[in-house]
Motif scaffolding. Structure first.
Motif, PDB file in Angstrom:
ATOM      1  N   THR A 275       0.866  -1.179   0.000  1.00 37.48           N
ATOM      2  CA  THR A 275       0.000   0.000   0.000  1.00 37.48           C
ATOM      3  C   THR A 275       0.897   1.222   0.000  1.00 37.48           C
ATOM      4  N   MET A 276       0.567   2.181  -0.831  1.00 41.09           N
ATOM      5  CA  MET A 276       1.334   3.422  -0.914  1.00 41.09           C
ATOM      6  C   MET A 276       0.411   4.597  -0.622  1.00 41.09           C
ATOM      7  N   GLY A 277       0.912   5.572   0.100  1.00 39.40           N
ATOM      8  CA  GLY A 277       0.082   6.727   0.427  1.00 39.40           C
ATOM      9  C   GLY A 277       0.864   8.023   0.401  1.00 39.40           C
ATOM     10  N   PHE A 278       0.122   9.098   0.269  1.00 40.57           N
ATOM     11  CA  PHE A 278       0.704  10.437   0.277  1.00 40.57           C
ATOM     12  C   PHE A 278      -0.290  11.354   0.959  1.00 40.57           C
ATOM     13  N   ASP A 279       0.132  12.001   2.034  1.00 39.62           N
ATOM     14  CA  ASP A 279      -0.789  12.836   2.805  1.00 39.62           C
ATOM     15  C   ASP A 279      -0.713  14.311   2.439  1.00 39.62           C
ATOM     16  N   GLY A 280       0.007  14.606   1.373  1.00 42.10           N
ATOM     17  CA  GLY A 280       0.215  15.992   0.972  1.00 42.10           C
ATOM     18  C   GLY A 280       1.622  16.453   1.265  1.00 42.10           C
ATOM     19  N   ASN A 281       2.283  15.763   2.178  1.00 42.48           N
ATOM     20  CA  ASN A 281       3.661  16.076   2.536  1.00 42.48           C
ATOM     21  C   ASN A 281       4.550  14.840   2.537  1.00 42.48           C
ATOM     22  N   VAL A 282       4.077  13.779   3.180  1.00 39.24           N
ATOM     23  CA  VAL A 282       4.874  12.565   3.348  1.00 39.24           C
ATOM     24  C   VAL A 282       4.383  11.468   2.409  1.00 39.24           C
ATOM     25  N   LEU A 283       5.314  10.891   1.660  1.00 39.03           N
ATOM     26  CA  LEU A 283       5.035   9.745   0.791  1.00 39.03           C
ATOM     27  C   LEU A 283       5.513   8.494   1.518  1.00 39.03           C
ATOM     28  N   TRP A 284       4.656   7.505   1.623  1.00 44.77           N
ATOM     29  CA  TRP A 284       4.999   6.319   2.399  1.00 44.77           C
ATOM     30  C   TRP A 284       4.568   5.032   1.692  1.00 44.77           C
ATOM     31  N   VAL A 285       5.195   3.925   2.124  1.00 40.63           N
ATOM     32  CA  VAL A 285       4.884   2.599   1.595  1.00 40.63           C
ATOM     33  C   VAL A 285       4.856   1.606   2.746  1.00 40.63           C
ATOM     34  N   ILE A 286       3.899   0.695   2.705  1.00 36.18           N
ATOM     35  CA  ILE A 286       3.885  -0.420   3.634  1.00 36.18           C
ATOM     36  C   ILE A 286       3.798  -1.711   2.827  1.00 36.18           C
ATOM     37  N   GLU A 287       4.711  -2.630   3.101  1.00 38.10           N
ATOM     38  CA  GLU A 287       4.772  -3.888   2.364  1.00 38.10           C
ATOM     39  C   GLU A 287       3.871  -4.929   3.012  1.00 38.10           C
ATOM     40  N   LYS A 288       3.365  -5.865   2.207  1.00 43.14           N
ATOM     41  CA  LYS A 288       2.422  -6.867   2.698  1.00 43.14           C
ATOM     42  C   LYS A 288       2.980  -8.275   2.527  1.00 43.14           C
ATOM     43  N   ASP A 289       2.731  -9.107   3.526  1.00 39.71           N
ATOM     44  CA  ASP A 289       3.025 -10.545   3.447  1.00 39.71           C
ATOM     45  C   ASP A 289       4.454 -10.837   3.002  1.00 39.71           C
ATOM     46  N   GLY A 290       5.391 -10.056   3.499  1.00 38.30           N
ATOM     47  CA  GLY A 290       6.796 -10.309   3.207  1.00 38.30           C
ATOM     48  C   GLY A 290       7.247  -9.900   1.826  1.00 38.30           C
ATOM     49  N   ASN A 291       6.370  -9.250   1.049  1.00 40.72           N
ATOM     50  CA  ASN A 291       6.750  -8.801  -0.290  1.00 40.72           C
ATOM     51  C   ASN A 291       7.593  -7.525  -0.202  1.00 40.72           C
ATOM     52  N   GLU A 292       8.633  -7.462  -0.996  1.00 40.63           N
ATOM     53  CA  GLU A 292       9.484  -6.281  -1.028  1.00 40.63           C
ATOM     54  C   GLU A 292       8.993  -5.330  -2.116  1.00 40.63           C
ATOM     55  N   TYR A 293       8.803  -4.078  -1.753  1.00 38.11           N
ATOM     56  CA  TYR A 293       8.390  -3.087  -2.741  1.00 38.11           C
ATOM     57  C   TYR A 293       9.599  -2.677  -3.571  1.00 38.11           C
ATOM     58  N   LYS A 294       9.531  -2.892  -4.867  1.00 38.17           N
ATOM     59  CA  LYS A 294      10.660  -2.613  -5.757  1.00 38.17           C
ATOM     60  C   LYS A 294      10.360  -1.494  -6.755  1.00 38.17           C
TER      61      LYS A 294
END
Length: 265
Positions: free
Chosen positions: A94-113
């Protein structure tokens, strides 16, 4: 007595004229208020906006959400139209952006590439055509028309003022149906992470539309192969389902970085 009647008659006429002037002024103000949004755009792009429901209708909206079926599962994008906060949910991250901070959270041990900075807003931008081209800081110019399979499409060149967005050197070519005004083609350059403008244009065809909350938006879009900055043949298609366009703002907590996520610098 005659003088009093004369004065009263003159006063009545003056009041009537003043009231009439107020009415006319009010009517003019109302007309100007209605036209103020669209009048700031050139005629060609206004014609395109109008063919898709109007930029005024788009500017009422605050939430845009759509789903794409991808090889690894469904990808759901939700955007706050006004501030461009975004939430992209997939089976592996899941990727998100709150207007200032861009973030990523990985699921089930998957690496975000992926490249989160590049992908943020990318598909929303393509989906929200042509309305996304009503943003501030855009420069509009007429360009040579596109001829494809014997049909001629008038064109508009889109560029940006310095400092606008992550890639201010990006350029777009919008081609539309001369009779209906509907957008038919988008040419675009990719300059993310590079210096200066690019001379290479990629092409997307828009020819499958649906009406959602008064706006004519894509049901699917086709990526095309290209040669000499012209589209040649269809390469692949992306379909959009579960479309939501609403005047209600999305819940701001959707864009806040959750526990377990990491910020993208």
């Amino acid at each position: 007595m005659k003088n009093i009647l004369r004065i009263f008659l003159i006063a009545t006429i003056l009041v009537a004229c003043k009231n009439e002037s107020k009415i006319e002024t009010t009517e003019i103000q109302e007309i100007n208020k209605e036209d103020i949004t669209t009048s700031i755009y050139p005629e060609a792009i206004t014609k395109v906006f109008n063919a898709h429901g109007g930029i005024d209708q788009w500017n009422k909206m605050q939430t845009l959400s759509f789903t794409m079926n991808k090889p690894n599962g469904k990808e759901v994008t939700t955007t706050h139209i006004r501030n461009r906060a975004e939430h992209i949910d997939t089976p592996t991250y899941t990727m998100g952006f709150d207007g200032n901070v861009l973030w990523v959270i990985e699921k089930d041990g998957n690496e975000y590439k992926g490249n989160a900075k590049f992908y943020k807003g990318l598909m929303m931008y393509f989906y929200a055509m042509p309305f996304i081209l009503g943003d501030s800081g855009i420069i509009y110019e007429d360009t040579e028309p596109l001829t494809f399979e014997g049909k001629i499409y008038p064109g508009i060149l889109i560029s940006y003022e310095a400092g606008i967005g992550e890639s201010p050197d990006d350029q777009y070519l919008v081609y539309f149906d001369e009779e209906t005004g509907q957008m038919q083609w988008l040419g675009y350059t990719v300059t993310f992470g590079k210096d200066g403008k690019s001379k290479d244009f990629y092409f997307i065809r828009y020819n499958n539309w649906q009406t959602v909350n008064g706006l004519v938006l894509p049901k699917s879009i086709d990526w095309y192969k290209y040669e000499n900055n012209l589209p040649t043949e269809k390469r692949n298609t992306i379909e959009f389902i579960d479309i939501v366009v609403s005047e209600k703002a999305p819940d701001s907590s959707l864009f806040t970085m959750p526990e377990g996520a990491y910020a993208i610098e």
